[in-house]
Design a protein around this motif. Structure first.
Motif, PDB file in Angstrom:
ATOM      1  N   VAL B 128      61.610  51.470  97.133  1.00 47.38           N
ATOM      2  CA  VAL B 128      61.260  50.408  96.184  1.00 47.38           C
ATOM      3  C   VAL B 128      60.373  50.980  95.078  1.00 47.38           C
ATOM      4  O   VAL B 128      59.201  51.252  95.312  1.00 47.38           O
ATOM      5  N   VAL B 140      59.104  43.728  93.990  1.00 44.47           N
ATOM      6  CA  VAL B 140      58.632  44.940  94.688  1.00 44.47           C
ATOM      7  C   VAL B 140      58.410  44.694  96.175  1.00 44.47           C
ATOM      8  O   VAL B 140      57.905  45.551  96.892  1.00 44.47           O
ATOM      9  N   THR B 266      67.172  49.253  90.656  1.00 42.43           N
ATOM     10  CA  THR B 266      68.348  49.288  91.533  1.00 42.43           C
ATOM     11  C   THR B 266      69.315  50.424  91.197  1.00 42.43           C
ATOM     12  O   THR B 266      70.179  50.752  91.992  1.00 42.43           O
ATOM     13  N   ASN B 532      65.899  49.834  95.830  1.00 42.10           N
ATOM     14  CA  ASN B 532      65.464  48.432  95.749  1.00 42.10           C
ATOM     15  C   ASN B 532      66.534  47.448  96.216  1.00 42.10           C
ATOM     16  O   ASN B 532      66.916  46.524  95.473  1.00 42.10           O
TER      17      ASN B 532
END
Lengths: 542, 542
Positions: B128, B140, B266, B532
């Motif tokens: 993350v 987050v 991402t 993420n």
């Protein structure tokens, strides 16, 4: 499209047959060239008759349900084979029309687009979306596709050309992709509104084409790129319709519109868009600033671009461009400056800009011209001359091409810190290419747009070519200059698009992860790989 | 980061422990709430000790080569578990910290980032990316990831916080992603330059976070969004580095930067960017315009947004916002107007804007305040009060959250034609949610940004909650209002990002073809699906 319907479009060259450069205009043009390039062979060549071209018969037929939209007329097919780049025009003049679509299909409704895409996907037929066909990068040419695809269809969008809705409060309109520039402005004018997007191709290009190729408008700063004028878009992809919401701004994930902007017909077919409009300007002020030193002119232009004054026009012509296209001899160039507003006089902004110019030695022999009305002032001085020549340029290009000249442009953008170095390098590369080809020529440069962090330099090449080799000669010049752009990490195109002609350098410009991502998106949206194959992404293997 | 290093960051709430709202400031704040919501239960709740939280031990260790960058300190891990939304703060206060990263890793060089990504890809460990951790959308929070991934690592970028290069000529700087707002401005100030990007989170958010989430700046028009301030970006993806060239403008295919802007960690990890800078403003002028009628105020604001005047500030506070946060009672709201320039006085632009306001019944009881200096004027009137309260707002939010209040915001954007209808619908939905929850509250609205085609309305919710149910109560209000946004096709987020909290409505907002394209890009760039997970795109199945 009131201004063009009564005229006949040229199949081989720019715009209308009726508007071609002929007679005394042509003679004067050639005389100017003779002064500049006394050795050039200016013998004139006429285009062939379409009927005399060797064009294979169509290999496919449209399904019955789409038959009423399809044309296999020879002139229609040939007129959709090339864009309008110099190398397109020259090849047309020489009868070198090698890749002609089997059919031209003109959808009238969105359902027609869906149906054509379905057929094309099912039958594996390549589909080349086509707006006004003014591409100067091979973006609409089905180059080599006949080898790989059982059929090639040109999807001409110009029958979908309506303004569907106007939102006066938010100043936006929903417009179909096939609408030409003049039709859009004619439709908006009664409402006191304007899209205010005027690329040089304005008369012969469409909203869909502008969106697909990220067109740059005529104006120098702030809201001029088509990218920034889009509120939402509707795109038909082979896997469904992608519509974004009408949003003034959004931070919800990566922008969907920005993925389709610049996709050049490879990911889907744009059918309509909500476009941001502006009030028609009432106050205008303009001036032409003469410089004795080009570096000083660049510096003044940079300071204006960084001032937050947001001029509508801020076009620096270098000395070659100033003499060629504005008839103004200078040792440092001419800065064509203009401000426009619908809300207030702009004399104050002009004064501040001119002070900046004066600090760098600029003078304004013709004075400042300001008007307060809907009526455009009669433009005078270098700015006026340059403007009329701007509109005639593509026609003059054709007349010169017919006379064995090499006349073409490069456009790019770079940061201010390296613009003079880049211009020198482009000049040197072009000159060296001329020399190795045994021809003579000149290179001009103007800034079409200025950003706070750098300009968009636009180079003109004028060289005396050798008739039977002009395509190869141009390709060699193009190669030499494009290598310089890549070396300086200046973009291979600022607003002409990538098409097929810019691929080798575009591939060097984009990062490999982004290329992978784009290919993955293409596979997801166009699994059969039928949409404009070869543009941006390699076509599927034969 | 001179302004924050001497202070202690709060693990559970906004910013610095030292700057929390306490003592008489807190008492006055609560007294104001008592006037507004006399029935609210304002008993205060203190955060738990970190040591008393039930947190599973780390399930993984960093490889030896990365050991020096990794921390498994409990407070460190807990401080990286949540962002700083109301529901994060409330859950922290209640000790509900369910998803804590196993490790916090702080890369110091780009190679460190490459190495961490390699490890994470090889080991299938979720990663993350984390900047200042000021996310208010669960962006987050490794929510639920422990079930699917053998390990969860928070990649804290704040050790990569340098300004690496400044190009004065082009006014741009190369800055590492982990740099906080104040460090960037402190580093640029000696050069007379500014990034001029001031989100409310400025002090506690980083460049990388702004880029990944498409942050909106403080300013109302033109160059304020981080999207428009980026010249080029460097992003490390699991399949390699993606760097774009420094280009003021380009039309070469879809924009690579625009794909990574808003990708929220991402698709890759942003390590640095060339950012466009501005000269520090010298001339400033400001005024607060009072309206008796909200519709008239909206119309005046719209006309200014469409005038081409480009105010720096154009923030319309509705009557509730004006009384709550600017202490100004009005029946139609307050328009906080400001102009700034480094090149010239802006009084002229202010006059034109005020004329527009007068045409719609606006008055300026405190007059116009103009300054000509690098020194910021002492702001007075509603504008000044509102500005100081803007900076204190997140701290006040925490103090109110501790006192059982529900204090949170929605932000969106829509076209001008439907903004009043949308505001009414949001108010109605929130009020009806209050009623069904048996609580009382108020809804305020301000425009944070104004575009020619619409504003970005920002709603504040202030309601008396029930301490043991505040998360659920908030979630219910959130659901009711978000449904209204989707129904009106207003974006689910204008600048707060999608994160995990906005997913259900984001999924309705984006088109299915674009969702497919994004998933395809994700698979191409992050084949192991470690970046993420759950943000924008569903995590891989367990």
């Amino acid at each position: 499209m009131t201004s063009t319907t009564a005229k006949t479009r040229s199949w081989w060259g720019w715009g209308n047959v009726d508007d071609a450069v002929t007679g005394s205009e042509k003679e004067e043009l050639l005389n100017r060239v003779r002064l500049l390039l006394p050795d050039a062979d200016l013998s004139t060549h006429e285009p062939p008759e379409v009927a005399d071209l060797t064009v294979p018969a169509p290999r496919i037929q449209a399904p019955t349900s789409l038959g009423h939209l399809a044309s296999d007329d020879l002139t229609d097919r040939v007129a959709h084979a090339h864009g309008k780049a110099y190398r397109d025009v020259i090849r047309n003049l020489k009868g070198q029309v090698d890749d002609v679509p089997d059919l031209v299909v003109r959808p009238r409704t969105e359902q027609d687009v869906v149906d054509v895409l379905q057929w094309s996907t099912d039958a594996g037929v390549a589909l080349v979306p086509f707006g006004g066909g003014s591409s100067v990068t091979g973006g609409v040419e089905p180059r080599g596709l006949a080898d790989t695809y059982p059929g090639v269809v040109c999807l001409d969008m110009t029958d979908m050309d309506q303004i569907l809705e106007i939102d006066h409060t938010s100043r936006a309109a929903r417009i179909q992709a096939g609408a030409y520039g003049p039709a859009i402005e004619d439709g908006l004018k009664p409402h006191g509104l304007t899209l205010r997007h005027f690329p040089q191709s304005f008369e012969f290009s469409t909203l869909g084409g502008w969106l697909a190729t990220r067109a740059g408008g005529h104006f120098a700063t702030v809201y001029t790129h088509i990218d920034d004028l889009v509120e939402s878009m509707r795109v038909i992809t082979p896997v469904g319709a992608a519509e974004s919401w009408r949003l003034p701004g959004s931070g919800a994930g990566p922008s969907q519109d920005r993925m389709f902007l610049g996709s050049e017909g490879t990911l889907g077919v744009i059918t309509e868009a909500w476009m941001r409009l502006q009030d028609r300007p009432r106050w205008r002020t303009g001036a032409s600033v003469i410089f004795n030193d080009y570096s000083a002119a660049v510096q003044a232009t940079r300071e204006i671009a960084q001032s937050g004054l947001y001029p509508a026009n801020c076009r620096l012509l270098d000395p070659v461009e100033a003499i060629l296209n504005a008839g103004t001899p200078t040792s440092g160039g001419v800065l064509v400056l203009g401000f426009e507003s619908a809300s207030r006089p702009m004399d104050n902004a002009m004064s501040v800009a001119l002070e900046i110019c004066q600090d760098h030695g600029g003078t304004v022999p013709d004075g400042v011209r300001s008007t307060d009305s809907e009526q455009q002032t009669t433009r005078t001085g270098a700015a006026g001359t340059w403007r009329s020549s701007f509109i005639r340029m593509p026609y003059q290009r054709d007349a010169l091409a017919q006379s064995s000249m090499i006349v073409e442009t490069f456009e790019t953008s770079c940061t201010w810190d390296k613009v003079e170095q880049l211009r020198d390098a482009v000049n040197a590369a072009a000159m060296s290419a001329f020399e190795s080809l045994g021809i003579t020529g000149v290179v001009s440069c103007r800034f079409t747009h200025v950003y706070p962090d750098g300009p968009a330099p636009y180079f003109g090449i004028y060289a005396g070519g050798t008739w039977d080799k002009t395509v190869e000669q141009w390709d060699q010049i193009k190669k030499a200059v494009s290598a310089v752009l890549v070396e300086h990490r200046a973009t291979i195109t600022h607003h002409h698009s990538v098409g097929r002609d810019h691929r080798p350098w575009y591939d060097q410009q984009r990062s490999e992860p982004f290329a992978r991502s784009l290919r993955a998106s293409k596979d997801a949206l166009d699994p059969a790989g039928v949409l404009n194959p070869g543009v941006l992404i390699d076509p599927r293997p034969p």
